[in-house]
Design a protein around this motif. Structure first.
Motif, PDB file in Angstrom:
ATOM      1  N   VAL A  20       0.985  -1.169  -0.171  1.00  0.00           N
ATOM      2  CA  VAL A  20       0.012   0.105  -0.077  1.00  0.00           C
ATOM      3  C   VAL A  20       0.667   1.361   0.039  1.00  0.00           C
ATOM      4  N   ASN A  21       2.099   1.142   0.614  1.00  0.00           N
ATOM      5  CA  ASN A  21       2.966   2.407   0.730  1.00  0.00           C
ATOM      6  C   ASN A  21       3.325   2.680  -0.654  1.00  0.00           C
ATOM      7  N   GLU A  22       3.656   1.594  -1.536  1.00  0.00           N
ATOM      8  CA  GLU A  22       3.923   1.774  -3.084  1.00  0.00           C
ATOM      9  C   GLU A  22       2.959   2.401  -3.817  1.00  0.00           C
ATOM     10  N   ASP A  23       1.801   1.983  -3.465  1.00  0.00           N
ATOM     11  CA  ASP A  23       0.482   2.452  -4.239  1.00  0.00           C
ATOM     12  C   ASP A  23       0.395   3.675  -3.733  1.00  0.00           C
ATOM     13  N   VAL A  24       0.329   4.411  -2.700  1.00  0.00           N
ATOM     14  CA  VAL A  24       0.313   5.878  -2.362  1.00  0.00           C
ATOM     15  C   VAL A  24       1.394   6.632  -2.777  1.00  0.00           C
ATOM     16  N   SER A  31       2.833  10.871  -9.235  1.00  0.00           N
ATOM     17  CA  SER A  31       1.989  11.121 -10.346  1.00  0.00           C
ATOM     18  C   SER A  31       1.295  12.619 -10.314  1.00  0.00           C
ATOM     19  N   ILE A  32       0.781  12.628  -9.224  1.00  0.00           N
ATOM     20  CA  ILE A  32      -0.107  13.944  -8.872  1.00  0.00           C
ATOM     21  C   ILE A  32       0.864  15.038  -8.798  1.00  0.00           C
ATOM     22  N   ASN A  33       2.212  14.877  -8.192  1.00  0.00           N
ATOM     23  CA  ASN A  33       3.052  15.726  -7.690  1.00  0.00           C
ATOM     24  C   ASN A  33       3.585  16.546  -9.039  1.00  0.00           C
ATOM     25  N   GLU A  34       3.545  15.525 -10.211  1.00  0.00           N
ATOM     26  CA  GLU A  34       4.288  16.357 -11.520  1.00  0.00           C
ATOM     27  C   GLU A  34       3.492  17.570 -11.707  1.00  0.00           C
ATOM     28  N   ASN A  35       1.993  17.626 -11.661  1.00  0.00           N
ATOM     29  CA  ASN A  35       1.342  18.653 -12.101  1.00  0.00           C
ATOM     30  C   ASN A  35       1.187  19.752 -10.896  1.00  0.00           C
ATOM     31  N   SER A  36       0.910  18.941  -9.633  1.00  0.00           N
ATOM     32  CA  SER A  36       0.570  20.018  -8.633  1.00  0.00           C
ATOM     33  C   SER A  36       0.948  19.502  -7.211  1.00  0.00           C
ATOM     34  N   PRO A  37       2.151  19.956  -6.707  1.00  0.00           N
ATOM     35  CA  PRO A  37       2.529  19.471  -5.485  1.00  0.00           C
ATOM     36  C   PRO A  37       1.502  19.704  -4.196  1.00  0.00           C
ATOM     37  N   LEU A  38       0.832  20.780  -4.306  1.00  0.00           N
ATOM     38  CA  LEU A  38      -0.177  20.860  -3.473  1.00  0.00           C
ATOM     39  C   LEU A  38      -1.209  20.026  -3.356  1.00  0.00           C
ATOM     40  N   GLN A  39      -1.686  19.594  -4.613  1.00  0.00           N
ATOM     41  CA  GLN A  39      -2.780  18.523  -4.705  1.00  0.00           C
ATOM     42  C   GLN A  39      -2.160  17.078  -4.279  1.00  0.00           C
ATOM     43  N   ALA A  40      -1.001  16.875  -4.368  1.00  0.00           N
ATOM     44  CA  ALA A  40      -0.196  15.623  -4.190  1.00  0.00           C
ATOM     45  C   ALA A  40      -0.245  15.574  -2.463  1.00  0.00           C
ATOM     46  N   ASP A  41       0.244  16.877  -1.908  1.00  0.00           N
ATOM     47  CA  ASP A  41       0.158  16.728  -0.281  1.00  0.00           C
ATOM     48  C   ASP A  41      -1.485  16.493   0.070  1.00  0.00           C
ATOM     49  N   LEU A  42      -2.368  17.125  -0.583  1.00  0.00           N
ATOM     50  CA  LEU A  42      -3.687  16.957  -0.139  1.00  0.00           C
ATOM     51  C   LEU A  42      -3.979  15.247  -0.438  1.00  0.00           C
ATOM     52  N   PHE A  43      -3.557  14.918  -1.505  1.00  0.00           N
ATOM     53  CA  PHE A  43      -3.987  13.348  -1.580  1.00  0.00           C
ATOM     54  C   PHE A  43      -3.547  12.458  -0.494  1.00  0.00           C
ATOM     55  N   ALA A  44      -2.339  12.837   0.062  1.00  0.00           N
ATOM     56  CA  ALA A  44      -1.713  12.094   1.099  1.00  0.00           C
ATOM     57  C   ALA A  44      -2.518  12.307   2.198  1.00  0.00           C
ATOM     58  N   GLU A  45      -2.964  13.534   2.513  1.00  0.00           N
ATOM     59  CA  GLU A  45      -3.504  13.925   3.804  1.00  0.00           C
ATOM     60  C   GLU A  45      -4.815  13.172   3.748  1.00  0.00           C
ATOM     61  N   LYS A  90     -12.044  13.971  -1.429  1.00  0.00           N
ATOM     62  CA  LYS A  90     -12.200  14.709  -3.075  1.00  0.00           C
ATOM     63  C   LYS A  90     -11.531  13.949  -3.941  1.00  0.00           C
ATOM     64  N   PHE A  91     -10.723  13.271  -3.677  1.00  0.00           N
ATOM     65  CA  PHE A  91     -10.175  12.475  -5.018  1.00  0.00           C
ATOM     66  C   PHE A  91     -10.982  11.226  -5.508  1.00  0.00           C
TER      67      PHE A  91
END
Length: 108
Positions: free
Chosen positions: A11-15, A21-35, A67-68
């Motif tokens: 699962v850690n690899e999945d996340v 992938s998200i971080n490439e376009n939006s670091p803020l969205q990537a952080d939000l995804f992890a949260e 929201k994802f």
């Protein structure tokens, strides 16, 4: 009754893969995804502990990640050992046959 959280090793690899992938376009969205992933873990545990989580209908459950909405957490409750097992965190648009095979492999 208090359930504990068990996260499958992959699962850690999945996340991380989705995060990158998200971080490439939006670091803020990537952080939000992890949260949001962590918040969903907590929500599922709370539902189990409050007996809201009705596991009896399906052995494996999935739900969107905050929201994802196109990303999902697959989980299973072990009622006898009082464990919530997170099996996978995936992009929901994946090939459903391959996704089911991956989940089945992780159950072994």
């Amino acid at each position: 009754m208090s359930y504990s959280l068990e996260i499958h090793p992959f699962v850690n690899e999945d996340v991380l893969e989705i995060f990158q992938s998200i971080n490439e376009n939006s670091p803020l969205q990537a952080d939000l995804f992890a949260e949001n992933v962590l918040l969903e873990y907590e929500k599922i545990l709370n539902e189990l502990n409050q007996n809201i989580f009705h596991q009896n209908k399906r052995i494996i459950k999935s739900r969107p990640i905050g929201k994802f909405r196109n990303h999902r957490i697959f989980n299973k409750a072990n009622l006898t050992e009082e464990k919530l097992i997170i099996l996978a965190v995936v992009y929901g648009g994946r090939d459903q046959g391959r996704l089911q095979q991956m989940i089945n492999n992780r159950l072994e």
